[in-house]
Design a protein around this motif. Structure first.
Motif, mmCIF file in Angstrom:
data_model
loop_
_atom_site.group_PDB
_atom_site.id
_atom_site.type_symbol
_atom_site.label_atom_id
_atom_site.label_comp_id
_atom_site.label_asym_id
_atom_site.label_seq_id
_atom_site.Cartn_x
_atom_site.Cartn_y
_atom_site.Cartn_z
ATOM 1 N N PRO A 6 0.781 -1.174 0.149
ATOM 2 C CA PRO A 6 0.048 0.097 0.143
ATOM 3 C C PRO A 6 0.922 1.091 0.065
ATOM 4 O O PRO A 6 2.239 1.408 0.589
ATOM 5 C CB PRO A 6 -0.834 -0.029 1.397
ATOM 6 N N ALA A 7 0.571 2.519 -0.851
ATOM 7 C CA ALA A 7 0.943 3.591 -0.746
ATOM 8 C C ALA A 7 -0.014 4.641 -0.090
ATOM 9 O O ALA A 7 -1.161 4.558 -0.613
ATOM 10 C CB ALA A 7 1.500 3.755 -2.056
ATOM 11 N N ILE A 8 0.468 5.592 0.471
ATOM 12 C CA ILE A 8 -0.634 6.650 1.156
ATOM 13 C C ILE A 8 -0.062 7.797 0.106
ATOM 14 O O ILE A 8 1.057 8.235 0.022
ATOM 15 C CB ILE A 8 -0.243 6.948 2.646
ATOM 16 N N ILE A 9 -1.211 8.264 -0.395
ATOM 17 C CA ILE A 9 -0.775 9.598 -1.191
ATOM 18 C C ILE A 9 -1.556 10.849 -0.792
ATOM 19 O O ILE A 9 -2.873 10.471 -0.497
ATOM 20 C CB ILE A 9 -1.498 9.287 -2.809
ATOM 21 N N LYS A 10 -1.064 11.869 -0.878
ATOM 22 C CA LYS A 10 -1.668 13.008 -0.436
ATOM 23 C C LYS A 10 -1.275 14.148 -1.467
ATOM 24 O O LYS A 10 -0.142 13.977 -1.945
ATOM 25 C CB LYS A 10 -1.498 13.383 0.947
ATOM 26 N N GLN A 11 -1.966 15.100 -1.381
ATOM 27 C CA GLN A 11 -1.629 16.300 -2.182
ATOM 28 C C GLN A 11 -0.922 17.358 -1.235
ATOM 29 O O GLN A 11 -1.331 17.592 -0.047
ATOM 30 C CB GLN A 11 -2.768 17.150 -2.724
ATOM 31 N N GLU A 30 6.642 11.595 -6.222
ATOM 32 C CA GLU A 30 5.846 12.848 -6.187
ATOM 33 C C GLU A 30 5.719 12.978 -7.745
ATOM 34 O O GLU A 30 6.495 12.891 -8.433
ATOM 35 C CB GLU A 30 6.845 13.839 -5.607
ATOM 36 N N ALA A 31 4.674 13.418 -8.019
ATOM 37 C CA ALA A 31 4.329 13.863 -9.259
ATOM 38 C C ALA A 31 3.137 15.147 -9.398
ATOM 39 O O ALA A 31 2.567 15.413 -8.249
ATOM 40 C CB ALA A 31 3.553 12.805 -10.340
ATOM 41 N N ASP A 36 -0.074 10.301 -12.364
ATOM 42 C CA ASP A 36 1.444 9.941 -12.491
ATOM 43 C C ASP A 36 2.010 9.829 -10.888
ATOM 44 O O ASP A 36 3.088 9.283 -11.259
ATOM 45 C CB ASP A 36 1.929 11.627 -12.936
ATOM 46 N N ALA A 37 1.656 10.108 -10.041
ATOM 47 C CA ALA A 37 2.009 9.755 -8.742
ATOM 48 C C ALA A 37 1.955 8.283 -8.602
ATOM 49 O O ALA A 37 2.929 7.724 -8.142
ATOM 50 C CB ALA A 37 1.328 10.610 -7.706
ATOM 51 N N VAL A 38 0.919 7.770 -8.801
ATOM 52 C CA VAL A 38 0.662 6.090 -8.978
ATOM 53 C C VAL A 38 2.017 5.580 -9.884
ATOM 54 O O VAL A 38 2.279 4.549 -9.352
ATOM 55 C CB VAL A 38 -0.817 5.785 -9.400
ATOM 56 N N ASP A 39 2.038 6.142 -11.068
ATOM 57 C CA ASP A 39 2.991 5.479 -11.981
ATOM 58 C C ASP A 39 4.339 5.670 -11.355
ATOM 59 O O ASP A 39 5.240 4.768 -11.247
ATOM 60 C CB ASP A 39 2.798 6.249 -13.212
ATOM 61 N N LYS A 40 4.506 6.728 -10.867
ATOM 62 C CA LYS A 40 5.783 6.914 -10.327
ATOM 63 C C LYS A 40 6.166 6.063 -8.951
ATOM 64 O O LYS A 40 7.320 5.591 -8.639
ATOM 65 C CB LYS A 40 6.193 8.542 -9.904
ATOM 66 N N ALA A 41 5.086 5.991 -8.199
ATOM 67 C CA ALA A 41 5.079 5.072 -7.145
ATOM 68 C C ALA A 41 5.439 3.754 -7.223
ATOM 69 O O ALA A 41 6.091 2.815 -6.651
ATOM 70 C CB ALA A 41 3.967 5.214 -6.049
ATOM 71 N N ASN A 42 4.953 3.372 -8.340
ATOM 72 C CA ASN A 42 5.173 1.647 -9.067
ATOM 73 C C ASN A 42 6.430 1.531 -9.312
ATOM 74 O O ASN A 42 7.135 0.650 -8.900
ATOM 75 C CB ASN A 42 4.308 1.500 -10.067
ATOM 76 N N ILE A 75 -4.985 9.292 0.592
ATOM 77 C CA ILE A 75 -5.905 7.876 0.073
ATOM 78 C C ILE A 75 -4.848 6.709 0.212
ATOM 79 O O ILE A 75 -3.666 7.153 0.157
ATOM 80 C CB ILE A 75 -6.385 8.286 -1.121
ATOM 81 N N VAL A 76 -5.385 5.753 0.010
ATOM 82 C CA VAL A 76 -4.539 4.648 -0.147
ATOM 83 C C VAL A 76 -4.606 3.884 -1.383
ATOM 84 O O VAL A 76 -5.819 3.746 -1.901
ATOM 85 C CB VAL A 76 -4.765 3.389 0.677
ATOM 86 N N ARG A 77 -3.469 3.450 -2.169
ATOM 87 C CA ARG A 77 -3.632 2.766 -3.329
ATOM 88 C C ARG A 77 -2.931 1.653 -3.115
ATOM 89 O O ARG A 77 -1.553 1.995 -2.952
ATOM 90 C CB ARG A 77 -3.311 3.527 -4.578
ATOM 91 N N ASN A 78 -3.187 0.262 -3.534
ATOM 92 C CA ASN A 78 -2.263 -0.758 -3.563
ATOM 93 C C ASN A 78 -1.504 -0.700 -4.727
ATOM 94 O O ASN A 78 -1.939 -0.587 -5.784
ATOM 95 C CB ASN A 78 -3.105 -2.225 -3.608
ATOM 96 N N ILE A 79 -0.072 -0.779 -4.599
ATOM 97 C CA ILE A 79 0.754 -0.813 -5.759
ATOM 98 C C ILE A 79 1.322 -2.113 -5.983
ATOM 99 O O ILE A 79 1.994 -2.812 -5.303
ATOM 100 C CB ILE A 79 1.883 0.099 -5.705
ATOM 101 N N CYS A 80 1.226 -2.385 -7.282
ATOM 102 C CA CYS A 80 1.454 -3.983 -7.687
ATOM 103 C C CYS A 80 2.708 -3.776 -8.401
ATOM 104 O O CYS A 80 2.905 -3.090 -9.684
ATOM 105 C CB CYS A 80 0.304 -4.429 -8.404
#
Length: 91
Positions: A6-11, A30-31, A36-42, A75-80
């Motif tokens: 899981p990644a925690i994302i905030k603005q 960061e993006a 783009d933040a999800v892509d960079k987190a991946n 927010i939380v996004r699961n990064i695969c």
């Protein structure tokens, strides 16, 4: 091998989106946009996991997203991440 963390994302105050991994020390991204933040987190998670597996073969346990405490606006996004290891593995 597939890993999901899981990644925690905030603005941020500057308007960018920052992703941090509670389980992966110092792994951040960061993006300008959430997508783009999800892509960079991946990408960041891939690099972190690949390096850890290459060095000592141990990864930290994965926190269940329901166990995370979120602050307002987070927010939380699961990064695969799919990592293909070839050195030392019989296929």
């Amino acid at each position: 091998m597939k890993f999901i963390y899981p990644a925690i994302i905030k603005q941020t105050p500057s308007g960018k989106f920052k992703a941090v991994f509670p389980d992966l020390a110092c792994c951040e991204a960061e993006a300008d946009t959430l997508e783009d933040a999800v892509d960079k987190a991946n990408e960041a998670a891939y690099d972190w996991i690949y390096l850890e597996l290459s060095e000592d073969g141990h990864l930290p346990p994965i926190t269940d997203i329901h166990d995370l405490h979120l602050n307002e606006g987070e927010i939380v996004r699961n990064i695969c991440v799919n990592v293909r290891l070839t050195d030392g593995w019989d296929e």
